[in-house]
Design a protein around this motif. Structure first.
Motif, PDB file in Angstrom:
ATOM      1  N   ARG A 241     100.879 166.901  96.717  1.00  0.00           N
ATOM      2  CA  ARG A 241     100.736 165.666  95.940  1.00  0.00           C
ATOM      3  C   ARG A 241     102.027 165.318  95.205  1.00  0.00           C
ATOM      4  NH1 ARG A 241      99.193 166.695  90.414  1.00  0.00           N
ATOM      5  NH2 ARG A 241      99.025 168.921  89.988  1.00  0.00           N
ATOM      6  N   HIS A 242     102.930 166.281  95.081  1.00  0.00           N
ATOM      7  CA  HIS A 242     104.214 166.023  94.419  1.00  0.00           C
ATOM      8  C   HIS A 242     105.299 165.582  95.399  1.00  0.00           C
ATOM      9  CE1 HIS A 242     102.728 167.555  90.659  1.00  0.00           C
ATOM     10  NE2 HIS A 242     102.436 168.727  91.183  1.00  0.00           N
ATOM     11  N   LEU A 243     104.982 165.540  96.684  1.00  0.00           N
ATOM     12  CA  LEU A 243     105.986 165.133  97.664  1.00  0.00           C
ATOM     13  C   LEU A 243     106.132 163.616  97.704  1.00  0.00           C
ATOM     14  CD1 LEU A 243     105.242 167.455 100.747  1.00  0.00           C
ATOM     15  CD2 LEU A 243     107.001 167.727  98.989  1.00  0.00           C
ATOM     16  N   ALA A 244     107.351 163.173  97.944  1.00  0.00           N
ATOM     17  CA  ALA A 244     107.630 161.753  98.150  1.00  0.00           C
ATOM     18  C   ALA A 244     108.480 161.625  99.409  1.00  0.00           C
ATOM     19  CB  ALA A 244     108.356 161.164  96.949  1.00  0.00           C
ATOM     20  N   VAL A 245     108.400 160.446 100.030  1.00  0.00           N
ATOM     21  CA  VAL A 245     109.103 160.213 101.288  1.00  0.00           C
ATOM     22  C   VAL A 245     109.898 158.926 101.186  1.00  0.00           C
ATOM     23  CG1 VAL A 245     108.870 159.816 103.773  1.00  0.00           C
ATOM     24  CG2 VAL A 245     107.296 161.388 102.609  1.00  0.00           C
TER      25      VAL A 245
ATOM     26  N   ARG B  24      98.034 166.280 102.244  1.00  0.00           N
ATOM     27  CA  ARG B  24      97.205 165.978 101.075  1.00  0.00           C
ATOM     28  C   ARG B  24      95.726 165.920 101.458  1.00  0.00           C
ATOM     29  NH1 ARG B  24     101.348 161.307  99.818  1.00  0.00           N
ATOM     30  NH2 ARG B  24     102.817 162.347  98.412  1.00  0.00           N
ATOM     31  N   ALA B  25      95.442 165.302 102.608  1.00  0.00           N
ATOM     32  CA  ALA B  25      94.055 165.189 103.044  1.00  0.00           C
ATOM     33  C   ALA B  25      93.454 166.558 103.337  1.00  0.00           C
ATOM     34  CB  ALA B  25      93.966 164.296 104.277  1.00  0.00           C
ATOM     35  N   ASP B  26      94.245 167.457 103.931  1.00  0.00           N
ATOM     36  CA  ASP B  26      93.758 168.811 104.195  1.00  0.00           C
ATOM     37  C   ASP B  26      93.408 169.534 102.910  1.00  0.00           C
ATOM     38  OD1 ASP B  26      94.019 168.453 106.883  1.00  0.00           O
ATOM     39  OD2 ASP B  26      95.940 169.500 107.056  1.00  0.00           O
ATOM     40  N   HIS B  27      94.237 169.339 101.900  1.00  0.00           N
ATOM     41  CA  HIS B  27      93.937 169.982 100.616  1.00  0.00           C
ATOM     42  C   HIS B  27      92.685 169.380  99.987  1.00  0.00           C
ATOM     43  CE1 HIS B  27      94.341 171.717  96.652  1.00  0.00           C
ATOM     44  NE2 HIS B  27      94.273 170.495  96.146  1.00  0.00           N
ATOM     45  N   ALA B  28      92.554 168.075 100.045  1.00  0.00           N
ATOM     46  CA  ALA B  28      91.384 167.430  99.450  1.00  0.00           C
ATOM     47  C   ALA B  28      90.100 167.877 100.134  1.00  0.00           C
ATOM     48  CB  ALA B  28      91.523 165.909  99.545  1.00  0.00           C
ATOM     49  N   ALA B  29      90.191 168.168 101.443  1.00  0.00           N
ATOM     50  CA  ALA B  29      89.016 168.621 102.185  1.00  0.00           C
ATOM     51  C   ALA B  29      88.758 170.107 101.998  1.00  0.00           C
ATOM     52  CB  ALA B  29      89.181 168.305 103.669  1.00  0.00           C
ATOM     53  N   GLY B  30      89.672 170.796 101.308  1.00  0.00           N
ATOM     54  CA  GLY B  30      89.500 172.214 101.060  1.00  0.00           C
ATOM     55  C   GLY B  30      89.883 173.111 102.211  1.00  0.00           C
ATOM     56  N   SER B  31      90.538 172.555 103.243  1.00  0.00           N
ATOM     57  CA  SER B  31      90.882 173.360 104.411  1.00  0.00           C
ATOM     58  C   SER B  31      92.228 174.056 104.266  1.00  0.00           C
ATOM     59  CB  SER B  31      90.884 172.495 105.673  1.00  0.00           C
ATOM     60  OG  SER B  31      91.779 171.413 105.525  1.00  0.00           O
ATOM     61  N   THR B  32      93.083 173.591 103.363  1.00  0.00           N
ATOM     62  CA  THR B  32      94.386 174.213 103.158  1.00  0.00           C
ATOM     63  C   THR B  32      94.724 174.227 101.672  1.00  0.00           C
ATOM     64  OG1 THR B  32      95.556 172.116 103.407  1.00  0.00           O
ATOM     65  CG2 THR B  32      95.240 173.421 105.405  1.00  0.00           C
ATOM     66  N   PRO B  33      95.580 175.144 101.253  1.00  0.00           N
ATOM     67  CA  PRO B  33      95.955 175.228  99.835  1.00  0.00           C
ATOM     68  C   PRO B  33      97.183 174.392  99.489  1.00  0.00           C
ATOM     69  CG  PRO B  33      96.813 177.131 100.992  1.00  0.00           C
ATOM     70  CD  PRO B  33      96.103 176.285 102.032  1.00  0.00           C
TER      71      PRO B  33
END
Length: 714
Positions: free
Chosen positions: A692-696, A678-687
């Motif tokens: 955000r729909h994953l749960a653990v 999620r953090a990678d996506h928020a930083a724009g480094s990964t798509p």
């Protein structure tokens, strides 16, 4: 009243001001808004509601506030007062532009910090460093402020006593034969037995004498999440620098707070006021404390058990020292010096000169302690070469790195300006015995190194209400490294519809827990202990907006979030060998065996190192049944995709999750891996927006979650 207390009243009065509108000091009919008092050079503390009727420009930070402060007549043409303009800097809680807060109902903490627009000479009060609610060491408190009498602003003061507290910050005051008059709000309340300001006058009581006040510890709420430079720490650092400099400069020619405190009957003969002001002055030269968790960790190592739940978490290094009054099984000097040395070790790489200065002063001060205590304290030193520090009344040679002062503050002159640089050599052998002190301790264990990551976990439990369907009782607990759980907050009658946008009381409970659990870069995980029907709720999307540097987005973006089934699974903890409790085996070497589809999971052999995956909700239906069978069979970890997905999306997400699992060592890392996606996506480094729909879901075999204790009504 002792002579020392009487002189402290004079120091208190000299730092108390009254606050009004522009030009209010010179009007025939003064415009008195309220009272306040100097807490640091150029900084005044008052109540936020004092400014409730101020013009809009005041709330935008414009210099439209008049401050009238006492001056010596011989320095002001015979006048005993002078006026200076000021502006609003901080407000607690933040000003409500919608106007829902009025003067009579401003919520706690109800504090405001005002900054002067020009440099003027003025004294400051001494702020208490205690974290406990005020009680009055001498049995009484002293209040001070201003009110309008006969069309003129006049000072008013008197004795009062604590009649009770209203958590978290309210203090009820009893004033025999009197009341809090209009205009007194924002004035100081001092404990003359300790020589410290402990609260701020807030309001008068309805239909009775006395009134209410705000504990000075409420100032710790001044925090800026995720930003460099914390307002509270800047204020308290400026406060301590001023008092240490003034005590050095004036102690032989004028009264100082420290000098008068040393004459009080309650003054400690062990850790003296002179020791405290110098130690806090040295702490003020260090970088900001990174978080409450770090401060608490160092306090706990110096003297375990000092922090109590009723106390607000410490924010600054000063707050940590204030927790060490009346320590358990140690002298106050031993406890505080041990804390100071650990603080010095934790910041040594960031500020070597200031850390060395603090360390050397602490070692010198320990010279009067018994030899075995000196030896133990000496082992806490982290550097070999020493900076020359003169102990005792002569003061320490200040060699701290230059720091940017708080903007607009008028710093008192430093009696001992910086002169030279220290060394940052790490200690790798015993300090030789020299005239500086008999230190023979080793630092092999490096006890003063920065605190290691503490395995603290925050647990939120939602339990069914017995009478109302789809309503829940909730508790927030802090679980330490040893597994001991501490209740932080609790509530009830929470509807299931509230769980998408949870109430502020629940979020505040989480915030207080994270404040204590986070240490440095370590963001404490959140475990959500819930019944199966709530599994698919997006708890990771909640926003705490709390005080730690980690609260910059949804919970699942800044810390690991995992679901724990309220129904226990696996063996009873008593049947699990102690040596293996809480441990996890590495994942299997065969990547293909690390993840299987949930619907087939109950057919596989139980394996705690296998991570299951499912695409779709799991709170009920066939997926819920399969999940129950899998957990009962011994599987510990599940990742699922909460959103409905097309067959193509399902195939893509399954492959991406498999790649993520393949890079991990244990199932315990899954929640952190999802957070990283999620953090990678928020930083724009990964798509990875789908993350955000994953749960653990994760639970450790043999470990029972920290649950609430339910009591039956007799």
């Amino acid at each position: 009243m002792s002579g020392g207390e009487d002189r402290l009243k004079g120091l208190l009065y000299d730092a108390t001001v009254w606050i009004g509108g522009p030009g209010g000091g010179g009007r025939p009919a003064p415009d008195l808004w309220g009272s306040g008092f100097f807490i640091a050079p150029g900084r005044i503390l008052t109540c936020a509601h004092v400014l409730a009727e101020a013009p809009p420009g005041v709330w935008r930070g414009e210099p439209k506030i008049s401050v009238v402060y006492p001056v010596r007549p011989e320095e002001n043409g015979g006048r005993r007062e002078a006026t200076v303009t000021a502006r609003l800097l901080y407000c607690l809680p933040e000003h409500d532009p919608a106007g829902r807060f009025d003067r009579g109902s401003w919520p706690l903490p109800d504090l405001a910090v005002i900054g002067l627009d020009e440099e003027v000479e003025h004294p400051c009060v001494w702020l208490s460093d205690l974290s406990t609610p005020p009680g009055g060491a001498s049995g009484r408190l002293e209040y001070r402020g201003f009110r309008i009498d006969g069309g003129k602003v006049r000072a008013r003061s008197g004795a009062c006593a604590v009649e009770g507290t209203d958590e978290p910050y309210g203090v009820r005051l009893g004033i025999e034969g009197g009341e809090i008059k209009a205009g007194l709000s924002g004035g100081p309340v001092a404990d003359l037995g300790r020589g410290a300001v402990v609260a701020v006058v807030k309001a008068r009581s309805n239909n009775s004498d006395g009134g209410t006040s705000v504990q000075i510890t409420a100032l710790r709420e001044l925090r800026s999440p995720g930003r460099a430079g914390q307002p509270y720490q800047e204020l308290i650092r400026s406060h301590d620098r001023w008092h240490w400099a003034v005590h050095q400069r004036d102690r032989d020619v004028a009264r100082t707070w420290t000098g008068e405190q040393s004459k009080l009957p309650n003054s400690s003969s062990d850790w003296r006021p002179e020791d405290r002001v110098e130690a806090l002055g040295l702490l003020a030269e260090l970088p900001d404390a990174p978080d409450s968790g770090t401060v608490l960790s160092l306090v706990e190592k110096a003297c375990p058990g000092q922090f109590e739940l009723r106390m607000p978490p410490p924010v600054s290094w000063r707050d940590g020292a204030g927790l060490l009054y009346d320590p358990v099984r140690k002298s106050e000097t031993e406890a505080v010096l041990g804390y100071l040395l650990r603080v010095a070790g934790s910041v040594h790489e960031l500020a070597p000169t200031a850390a060395l200065t603090l360390q050397d002063w602490a070692l010198e001060r320990a010279g009067s302690l018994p030899e075995h205590v000196r030896s133990e304290i000496g082992r806490l030193a982290v550097v070999r070469e020493r900076v020359g520090v003169a102990a005792g009344r002569g003061g320490a040679e200040r060699r701290a790195e230059p720091e940017t002062p708080v903007e607009g503050h008028t710093a008192a002159p430093d009696p001992n300006p910086p002169s030279g640089e220290g060394t940052s050599a790490l200690r790798d052998e015993p300090v030789p015995e020299t005239g500086a002190g008999p230190w023979t301790g080793r630092a092999d264990a490096d006890p003063a190194a920065p605190p290691a990551t503490e395995a603290a976990v925050v647990v939120l439990e939602l339990r069914d209400d017995w009478w109302l369907e789809n309503h829940y009782h909730w508790t927030v607990r802090l679980v330490g490294p040893t597994g001991d759980a501490e209740l932080v907050d609790a509530g009830e009658d929470l509807a299931v519809t509230d769980l998408v946008d949870p109430p502020q009381s629940l979020l505040d409970g989480l915030s207080r827990s994270f404040l204590r659990a986070d240490v440095g870069d370590y963001a404490a995980p959140l475990e959500v202990l819930v019944p199966r029907k709530l599994f698919d709720l997006p708890f990771d999307a909640w926003r705490v907006n709390g005080p730690t540097t980690h609260e910059s987005g949804p919970l699942g973006l800044v810390r690991p979030v995992s679901i724990v089934d309220q129904w226990p699974h696996g063996p009873d903890p008593s049947e699990v060998p102690r040596a293996t409790r809480g441990t996890l085996r590495p994942l299997t070497a065969d990547p293909s065996a690390r993840m299987v589809q949930l619907l087939d999971a109950h057919k596989a052999s139980p394996a705690p190192d296998v991570v299951l995956f499912h695409c779709g909700p799991v709170h009920g239906g066939p997926a819920g049944t399969a999940l129950s069978h899998a957990l009962d069979a011994g599987f510990t970890t599940l990742v699922w995709y909460r959103a409905h997905a097309t067959p193509q999306e399902r195939e893509q997400v399954t492959e991406e999750v498999r790649r993520m699992i393949d890079r991990l060592r244990t199932p315990a890392e899954v929640a952190a891996a999802v957070m990283a996606l999620r953090a990678d996506h928020a930083a724009g480094s990964t798509p990875h927006d789908w993350a955000r729909h994953l749960a653990v879901l994760h639970h450790e075999p043999g470990r029972r979650p920290a649950t609430a204790d339910l009591l039956d009504t007799p």
